[in-house]
Design a protein around this motif. Structure first.
Motif, PDB file in Angstrom:
ATOM      1  N   GLN A 168     -11.615  -2.371  -4.112  1.00 20.96           N
ATOM      2  CA  GLN A 168     -10.904  -2.667  -5.360  1.00 20.96           C
ATOM      3  C   GLN A 168     -11.818  -2.675  -6.579  1.00 20.96           C
ATOM      4  OE1 GLN A 168      -7.736  -1.860  -4.053  1.00 20.96           O
ATOM      5  NE2 GLN A 168      -7.477  -2.799  -6.063  1.00 20.96           N
ATOM      6  N   HIS A 186      -4.873   3.346   3.670  1.00 19.10           N
ATOM      7  CA  HIS A 186      -5.060   1.884   3.697  1.00 19.10           C
ATOM      8  C   HIS A 186      -3.968   1.226   4.546  1.00 19.10           C
ATOM      9  CE1 HIS A 186      -7.258   2.047  -0.455  1.00 19.10           C
ATOM     10  NE2 HIS A 186      -8.017   2.476   0.533  1.00 19.10           N
ATOM     11  N   GLU A 239       0.847  -1.205   0.000  1.00 18.96           N
ATOM     12  CA  GLU A 239       0.000   0.000   0.000  1.00 18.96           C
ATOM     13  C   GLU A 239       0.878   1.248   0.000  1.00 18.96           C
ATOM     14  OE1 GLU A 239      -3.300  -0.050  -0.351  1.00 18.96           O
ATOM     15  OE2 GLU A 239      -3.510  -2.213  -0.129  1.00 18.96           O
ATOM     16  N   GLU A 271      -4.059   5.556  -0.355  1.00 19.80           N
ATOM     17  CA  GLU A 271      -3.232   4.352  -0.202  1.00 19.80           C
ATOM     18  C   GLU A 271      -2.487   4.372   1.140  1.00 19.80           C
ATOM     19  OE1 GLU A 271      -3.923   2.113  -2.094  1.00 19.80           O
ATOM     20  OE2 GLU A 271      -4.548   3.026  -3.964  1.00 19.80           O
TER      21      GLU A 271
HETATM   22 MG    MG Z   1      -5.123   0.467  -1.570  1.00 21.61          MG
END
Ligand code: MG
Length: 161
Positions: A128, A54, A18, A51
């Motif tokens: 996703q 995440h 990530e 990201e």
């Molecule tokens: Mg991600």
């Protein structure tokens, strides 16, 4: 129930992935800005922040489950692409790879009979679907409408809050 060592290791691998994604999107945002596509540049910066978020969510979960989260060495990311279209194809391919990684983590949680981890990974499975669809939509619009699409999409993506 403490998370298994195997899942802990895999989750730490995903945290690094990530963070690599965050660097990739940051690099792409620099590239777009340099090429005069400020809208895409600003959108990619927000993707990069997502990201990083995440990675932090995964680390928080791992710690809550009695594991240890770590920051590993992050490999260098590419810095330039032949065309913007190539760059977005790379985004799509990358998101497909991330989906496979998430699916594997979910499979591992199922094998461990670790319901909390299963539940945790499902949100990323859903995430996703959106990530792949967004990237694939950009690629197909560029393929259909060429330069015109690039300028319109750049304006549209620049509006993201
Ligand atoms: Mg991600």
């Amino acid at each position: 129930m403490v998370i298994s060592k195997k899942l802990e290791k895999a989750l730490n691998g995903q945290i690094a992935a990530e963070m690599w994604s965050a660097n990739l999107y940051t690099s792409m945002s620099f590239f777009c800005a340099k090429e005069g596509f400020g809208g895409f540049g600003s959108w990619l910066k927000k993707q990069a922040a997502e990201e990083t978020e995440h990675a932090h969510m995964m680390a928080d979960f791992l710690i809550q489950r009695g594991g240890t989260a770590k920051v590993s060495k992050i490999d260098e990311v590419p810095g330039s692409w032949k065309t913007l279209s190539d760059m977005f194809k790379a985004v799509y391919e990358h998101e497909c790879r991330v989906s496979e990684m998430i699916n594997k983590l979910l499979d591992m949680a199922v094998a461990d009979k670790d319901k909390a981890s299963e539940d945790f990974f499902w949100q990323f499975v859903r995430e996703q679907v959106e990530e792949e669809a967004t990237a694939s939509d950009i690629v197909s619009k560029i393929e259909k409408f060429g330069e015109t699409a690039l300028f319109q999409l750049d304006a549209k993506f620049g509006e993201r809050q």
